[in-house]
Write an enzyme that holds these catalytic residues in place. Sequence first.
Site, PDB file in Angstrom:
ATOM      1  N   GLU A 127       0.830  -1.214   0.000  1.00  0.00           N
ATOM      2  CA  GLU A 127       0.000   0.000   0.000  1.00  0.00           C
ATOM      3  C   GLU A 127       0.867   1.268   0.000  1.00  0.00           C
ATOM      4  OE1 GLU A 127      -2.988  -0.366  -0.613  1.00  0.00           O
ATOM      5  OE2 GLU A 127      -3.765  -2.166   0.363  1.00  0.00           O
ATOM      6  N   HIS A 150      -3.151   2.255   8.213  1.00  0.00           N
ATOM      7  CA  HIS A 150      -4.267   1.505   7.627  1.00  0.00           C
ATOM      8  C   HIS A 150      -4.488   0.255   8.468  1.00  0.00           C
ATOM      9  CE1 HIS A 150      -6.648  -0.968   4.996  1.00  0.00           C
ATOM     10  NE2 HIS A 150      -5.653  -1.803   4.755  1.00  0.00           N
ATOM     11  N   HIS A 152      -7.743  -3.013   9.512  1.00  0.00           N
ATOM     12  CA  HIS A 152      -9.029  -3.631   9.184  1.00  0.00           C
ATOM     13  C   HIS A 152      -9.915  -3.597  10.431  1.00  0.00           C
ATOM     14  CE1 HIS A 152      -6.638  -6.112   5.940  1.00  0.00           C
ATOM     15  NE2 HIS A 152      -6.667  -4.821   5.666  1.00  0.00           N
ATOM     16  N   GLU A 180     -18.201  11.752  22.351  1.00  0.00           N
ATOM     17  CA  GLU A 180     -16.849  12.245  22.048  1.00  0.00           C
ATOM     18  C   GLU A 180     -16.554  12.377  20.548  1.00  0.00           C
ATOM     19  OE1 GLU A 180     -14.369  12.858  24.638  1.00  0.00           O
ATOM     20  OE2 GLU A 180     -16.280  12.842  25.690  1.00  0.00           O
ATOM     21  N   HIS A 221     -13.162  -3.275   3.169  1.00  0.00           N
ATOM     22  CA  HIS A 221     -11.727  -3.507   3.377  1.00  0.00           C
ATOM     23  C   HIS A 221     -11.251  -2.991   4.744  1.00  0.00           C
ATOM     24  CE1 HIS A 221      -7.433  -3.518   1.513  1.00  0.00           C
ATOM     25  NE2 HIS A 221      -7.372  -3.535   2.831  1.00  0.00           N
TER      26      HIS A 221
HETATM   27  P1  13P Z   1       0.730  -5.407   3.067  1.00  0.00           P
HETATM   28  O1  13P Z   1       1.067  -6.697   3.803  1.00  0.00           O
HETATM   29  O2  13P Z   1       1.364  -5.371   1.705  1.00  0.00           O
HETATM   30  O3  13P Z   1       1.036  -4.205   3.911  1.00  0.00           O
HETATM   31  O4  13P Z   1      -0.834  -5.418   2.793  1.00  0.00           O
HETATM   32  C1  13P Z   1      -1.739  -5.539   3.861  1.00  0.00           C
HETATM   33  C2  13P Z   1      -3.034  -4.883   3.617  1.00  0.00           C
HETATM   34  O5  13P Z   1      -3.774  -4.604   4.557  1.00  0.00           O
HETATM   35  C3  13P Z   1      -3.415  -4.537   2.233  1.00  0.00           C
HETATM   36  O6  13P Z   1      -4.474  -3.638   2.213  1.00  0.00           O
HETATM   37 ZN    ZN Z   2      -5.737  -3.801   4.088  1.00  0.00          ZN
END
Ligand code: 13P
Ligand code: ZN
Length: 283
Positions: A127, A150, A152, A180, A221
């Site tokens: 990413e 980033h 999940h 909050e 995602h």
């Molecule tokens: P990477 O392992 O390449 O960082 O990818 C993980 C991920 O969350 C892709 O969106």
């Molecule tokens: Zn991801």
Amino acid sequence: MRPIKNGGIIVSKNILEAPFVKEMVEVTTNLYHHGWDERNGGNVTYLLDEKAVTEYLDPTKVVRNIPMDFDGSAIKGKYFIVTGSGKYFKNVKNDPACNLGVLRVADDGQSVDLLWGYTDGGKPTSELPAHLMSHIARLSVDPENRIVMHCHATHLLAMTFSHDLDPRAFTRTLWQMCTECLVVFPEGVSVIPWLIPGSNEIGKATAEKMKETRLVMWPQHGVYGVGRDMDEVYGLIETAEKAAQVYTYVQAQGGIKQTLTDENLKKLADAFGVTPRAGYLNL
Ligand code: 13P
Ligand code: ZN
């Protein structure tokens, strides 16, 4: 630790003791324990001052050059510590040198020079386009920004299946789920369309939104967050994720019977001196 002579420069400190390495270890471990970064999920990039890096590394010693297929010339010469592609956040604390890398955007803007890390021959996160493009975009509106993260985050991700993806509607629900929230992210959250991870297209879409909000949802995602330090960005994601978790419980308990009104939210904004995103309150 004894000073090490390294390419004529005395490098006297062990990089595993560097605050920026410790911060990366701590945050990736926390993200893993929250359950937001299963397997290799998630990535973090942290813009570093040259001075902080050269206390630990000789900037003339490039381990290897790694190409990228987008233009990073706006941040050429800048240093970052970056999670590795395919690396598991649960493993970072036991082997930071394998799972993290310190790199500098090369002068050509089309590649990065690896100065430390990825000891098994690994690469920066897939990413990297979304991260570096987001750094460029964010620095244009906040020169103090340092981190792109980033993950999940479970309940936010779930909401992208069940909730209207209109950013105003999505933001309003999060604001309503916990008092909050409006104070922590008054500018709201952005939502981009579903796009292929790791692509320049998702990078451009994310970066564009980062000029307006510090949180950007990737439907089906996860979430992207930015901030000036680890606490800011982690706290942002944590607060939005908590709101999404409350929303999940509220839905499971039979839905909303009462909530924060727009008048409540306006009073809150006035009390805390924040400006809700224009047009997001019905007043
Ligand atoms: P990477 O392992 O390449 O960082 O990818 C993980 C991920 O969350 C892709 O969106
Ligand atoms: Zn991801």
